[in-house]
Design a protein around this motif. Structure first.
Motif, PDB file in Angstrom:
ATOM      1  N   GLY A  58       0.731   3.558   1.357  1.00 57.10           N
ATOM      2  CA  GLY A  58       0.548   3.014   2.846  1.00 57.10           C
ATOM      3  C   GLY A  58       0.087   3.945   3.900  1.00 57.10           C
ATOM      4  N   GLY A  61      -3.587   4.461   3.533  1.00 48.29           N
ATOM      5  CA  GLY A  61      -4.451   3.482   3.796  1.00 48.29           C
ATOM      6  C   GLY A  61      -4.621   3.001   2.267  1.00 48.29           C
ATOM      7  N   GLU A  64      -1.326  -1.803   1.622  1.00 43.89           N
ATOM      8  CA  GLU A  64      -0.905  -2.323   2.861  1.00 43.89           C
ATOM      9  C   GLU A  64       0.132  -3.347   2.487  1.00 43.89           C
ATOM     10  OE1 GLU A  64      -4.027  -3.550   5.397  1.00 43.89           O
ATOM     11  OE2 GLU A  64      -4.708  -5.071   4.014  1.00 43.89           O
ATOM     12  N   GLN A  65       1.115  -3.592   3.375  1.00 42.85           N
ATOM     13  CA  GLN A  65       2.028  -4.543   3.123  1.00 42.85           C
ATOM     14  C   GLN A  65       1.849  -5.667   4.152  1.00 42.85           C
ATOM     15  OE1 GLN A  65       6.169  -3.357   3.848  1.00 42.85           O
ATOM     16  NE2 GLN A  65       6.908  -4.970   2.600  1.00 42.85           N
ATOM     17  N   TYR A  72       2.606  -6.618  -1.223  1.00 44.68           N
ATOM     18  CA  TYR A  72       1.816  -5.455  -1.056  1.00 44.68           C
ATOM     19  C   TYR A  72       0.420  -5.657  -1.853  1.00 44.68           C
ATOM     20  CZ  TYR A  72       5.791  -2.910  -0.146  1.00 44.68           C
ATOM     21  OH  TYR A  72       6.984  -2.498   0.538  1.00 44.68           O
ATOM     22  N   GLY A  75      -5.266  -1.397   0.335  1.00 47.02           N
ATOM     23  CA  GLY A  75      -5.475  -1.211   1.770  1.00 47.02           C
ATOM     24  C   GLY A  75      -6.843  -0.959   2.041  1.00 47.02           C
TER      25      GLY A  75
END
Length: 277
Positions: A58, A61, A64-65, A72, A75
């Motif tokens: 995360g 990148g 992402e959550q 999840y 990203g």
């Protein structure tokens, strides 16, 4: 002995990166955001083990959550890497070494055609040891109506574009009929748009195209499509050979080999098949 140690050291990776990478592979495979327990299970680890990897990914990148669901997903950096990879992927470059092997295995000439300014254009040709010598070379533009490659592109290109090319071919046909070459038999008339639409529907139903002696008597061909990430056809992989030894069955050895080759290139460039209308 020292060389063996050097090779082994070069091959040794970082195990934690490989373990964490299973989470990325799981997300890529499912194509959607996932809850922690499901994602960890698919990656073959416990949620407690997976969570630190997800935190680090995360920060980079890569993952992402979602703040609402807690799921999840991939990203922004993963998206950027994917787009750069697609930009760098050249289907012709990927397919070129494959068709050399394919020509040897099939015993027929295999070529790569792309869509050019004047229609389907051959940019690579790999002859087999028992090649059929036809008047074809790099840069040859083929008809959309009576060649396997041409009909394949016509089946997946925008209808307005294909119809305009068909009308151009029909106009040229009228001129040729008005000034026939001495001693040359008249070619069969080109299809109307409605007739051609039925032929293209058959191509789409089989997912590939074939021609049996329609361009040159005694020469047949089959062609399979390569698609990009938008579902657009970008390339045709085409086999050409003497009709007497050329298997044009939809489930024959040539058809299977062409599909396998085209599908492999599509996969390498992130391609997907178009959605049927």
């Amino acid at each position: 002995m020292d060389d063996d140690k050097t090779i082994e050291r070069d091959r040794r990776g970082i195990q934690s990166v490989e373990v964490g990478g299973q989470l990325l592979l799981a997300l890529a495979h499912h194509g959607r955001a996932m809850p922690l327990k499901d994602l960890a299970r698919e990656a073959g680890m416990s949620p407690a083990k997976a969570h630190p990897y997800l935190v680090s990914f995360g920060k980079l990148g890569l993952i992402e959550q979602d703040s609402a669901s807690g799921h999840y997903g991939l990203g922004p950096l993963a998206l950027q890497l994917g787009l750069i990879s697609l930009q760098q992927a050249d289907p012709v470059r990927i397919a070129t070494p494959l068709i050399a092997d394919l020509a040897q295995r099939l015993g027929h000439t295999v070529g790569i055609a792309v869509w050019g300014t004047r229609g389907p254009t051959f940019v690579r040709l790999e002859e087999s040891p028992a090649a059929v010598h036809v008047n074809m070379r790099h840069g040859t533009v083929v008809s959309i109506t009576d060649t396997a490659s041409g009909r394949l592109f016509a089946a997946y290109r925008p209808a307005a574009e294909v119809r305009a090319l068909l009308e151009d071919e029909r106009r040229r046909e009228k001129l040729e009929r008005a000034r026939p070459a001495p001693g040359m038999p008249a070619a069969p008339p080109l299809p109307t748009w409605k007739e051609f639409e039925r032929q293209l529907a058959d191509v789409r139903a089989h997912g590939m195209s074939r021609s049996e002696g329609s361009v040159i008597e005694g020469v047949s061909a089959m062609s399979a499509p390569v698609f990009d990430h938008t579902g657009a056809m970008v390339m045709a992989v085409t086999a050409i050979g003497p009709s007497g030894t050329f298997d044009t069955r939809w489930d024959g050895a040539i058809a299977r080999a062409l599909r396998e080759c085209a599908d492999h290139v599509s996969q390498r460039i992130g391609g997907r098949k178009p959605v049927a209308p």
